[in-house]
Write a protein that holds these residues in place. Structure first.
Motif, mmCIF file in Angstrom:
data_model
loop_
_atom_site.group_PDB
_atom_site.id
_atom_site.type_symbol
_atom_site.label_atom_id
_atom_site.label_comp_id
_atom_site.label_asym_id
_atom_site.label_seq_id
_atom_site.Cartn_x
_atom_site.Cartn_y
_atom_site.Cartn_z
ATOM 1 N N GLU A 198 0.424 -1.357 -0.060
ATOM 2 C CA GLU A 198 0.313 -0.130 0.199
ATOM 3 C C GLU A 198 0.410 1.445 -0.322
ATOM 4 N N GLU A 199 1.644 1.601 0.843
ATOM 5 C CA GLU A 199 2.955 2.653 0.535
ATOM 6 C C GLU A 199 3.648 2.535 -0.513
ATOM 7 N N PHE A 200 3.368 1.801 -0.676
ATOM 8 C CA PHE A 200 4.965 1.967 -2.559
ATOM 9 C C PHE A 200 3.842 2.143 -3.330
ATOM 10 N N ASP A 201 2.536 1.356 -3.399
ATOM 11 C CA ASP A 201 1.746 3.027 -4.302
ATOM 12 C C ASP A 201 1.825 4.300 -4.234
ATOM 13 N N THR A 202 1.444 4.028 -2.591
ATOM 14 C CA THR A 202 0.982 5.660 -2.898
ATOM 15 C C THR A 202 2.557 6.874 -3.044
ATOM 16 N N CYS A 203 3.540 5.541 -2.463
ATOM 17 C CA CYS A 203 4.688 6.837 -2.676
ATOM 18 C C CYS A 203 5.596 6.862 -4.103
ATOM 19 N N GLY A 204 4.168 5.723 -5.347
ATOM 20 C CA GLY A 204 5.448 5.782 -6.558
ATOM 21 C C GLY A 204 6.230 4.983 -6.572
ATOM 22 N N LEU A 205 6.354 4.260 -5.994
ATOM 23 C CA LEU A 205 7.654 2.625 -5.586
ATOM 24 C C LEU A 205 6.834 1.814 -6.083
ATOM 25 N N ALA A 206 6.050 1.320 -6.880
ATOM 26 C CA ALA A 206 4.807 0.695 -7.259
ATOM 27 C C ALA A 206 5.574 -0.242 -8.353
ATOM 28 N N GLU A 207 5.553 0.836 -9.153
ATOM 29 C CA GLU A 207 6.026 0.141 -10.800
ATOM 30 C C GLU A 207 7.558 0.660 -10.958
ATOM 31 N N LYS A 208 8.420 1.411 -9.865
ATOM 32 C CA LYS A 208 9.737 1.129 -10.020
ATOM 33 C C LYS A 208 10.507 0.536 -9.635
#
Length: 333
Positions: free
Chosen positions: A241-251
């Motif tokens: 959830e936090e990775f999605d929020t801060c933009g790291l999910a696709e990185k």
């Protein structure tokens, strides 16, 4: 074709043109192998099984039966999402099997990671055999085996120990009743994604984060217990959830939590509080044979730490794994 060696003449699949040529070749090969037989596919909803499903639907249509097995080792709400996407949105011929107790009972008290993988792999085959008997006429078992799975499972001629066995390679029993269909077994992960795009799969599906066949079973380190497995599932959901929020999910190519079977002393509500550590791992790679560590901003790590330690019962520390591959593998077990 020798599955232990990728042909030197096989060109890397990096373009839609090459992907379409590969698809055409595999569609023809599958039709020749299967004929008018029925194929059973383990559909986890991950990249590999999804691409295999799309390719087989193109090749043999309704002869394919997709089976999603909830082994109790899925991420939070993952089985529900698989059913919603594949059965309700994509209209796949999907059979849902809840085998949670069946798997966790077999894994109770088993701490050796190789033994856990073998148990999970063997039980997967048993579940599929049960479904095949109910469905009638199943002759083939399709798998999303890819080339790194094979490479890491082979014991080298020089006597080197295999890195680890995979549930879809090393766990298959010798008396397997099905003929195997493995159309992407010579592809690396980045090539599988290109093929998925060429097949018209949704972007979110093609670039879904890789998830090991044994699921959280190899992230709940040591002997699996239901309380620690629950804590792992909740902590992993917070990380995602936090990775999605801060933009790291696709990185970041792959990110997850592992929880070892150890406890340390902490303090909660002014009292002694013994809990497990939650270890975060985040890596980037193109072929899964090597991996680098993603640098996560400290502010993000701080927020994740606060949420996990405050919201998840049983966890009192959060650690960050800085080890690349090699020397560490992507998964801990």
């Amino acid at each position: 074709m020798d599955t232990n060696k990728r042909p030197e003449t096989m060109e890397r699949i990096t373009t839609m043109e090459l992907a379409n040529a590969f698809i055409e070749e595999q569609v023809k090969a599958v039709r020749e192998q299967v004929g008018d037989g029925k194929v059973l596919l383990a559909l986890s909803g991950g990249v590999d099984s999804s691409v295999v499903a799309a390719l087989l639907v193109k090749a043999i249509g309704k002869q394919l039966v997709c089976v999603h097995v909830n082994h109790g080792l899925m991420r939070k709400n993952e089985s529900e999402q698989v059913v919603e996407i594949f059965r309700n949105q994509l209209d796949a011929n999907l059979v849902y099997v809840d085998a949670t107790d069946r798997f966790l009972d077999l894994l109770a008290g088993v701490s050796d990671p190789e033994q856990k993988r073998k148990i999970i792999g063997k039980e997967f085959i048993e579940v599929f055999a049960d479904e095949a008997r109910r469905l009638e006429g199943i002759e083939f078992l399709a798998q999303g085996t890819i080339y790194p799975d094979i490479l890491e499972s082979i014991k080298q001629a020089e006597g080197k120990k295999a890195v680890k066995s995979h549930h879809n390679v090393g766990g298959l029993p010798e008396d397997l009743a099905f003929a195997l269909v493995e159309p992407i077994k010579l592809l690396f992960k980045d090539e599988v994604r290109v093929v998925g795009e060429a097949l018209g799969l949704p972007h979110a599906m093609v670039y879904r984060q890789p998830f090991p066949g044994p699921g959280l079973g190899v992230r709940c380190l040591g002997a699996i217990t239901r309380d620690r497995l629950h804590a792992l599932r909740e902590a992993d959901a917070i990380l995602r959830e936090e990775f999605d929020t801060c933009g790291l999910a696709e990185k970041v190519w792959q990110y997850f939590v592992v929880i070892p079977d150890i406890k340390s002393v902490g303090v909660k509500d002014e009292s002694r509080y013994e809990g497990w550590p939650a270890i975060i791992r985040a890596v980037n790679t193109t072929d899964a044979m090597s991996a680098t560590i993603e640098e996560i901003p400290y502010a993000v790590l701080h927020k994740i730490t606060n949420r996990i330690t405050q919201e998840v019962d049983g966890i009192n520390r959060v650690l960050y794994d800085l080890t690349p591959k090699p020397i560490g593998t992507i998964e801990w077990e």
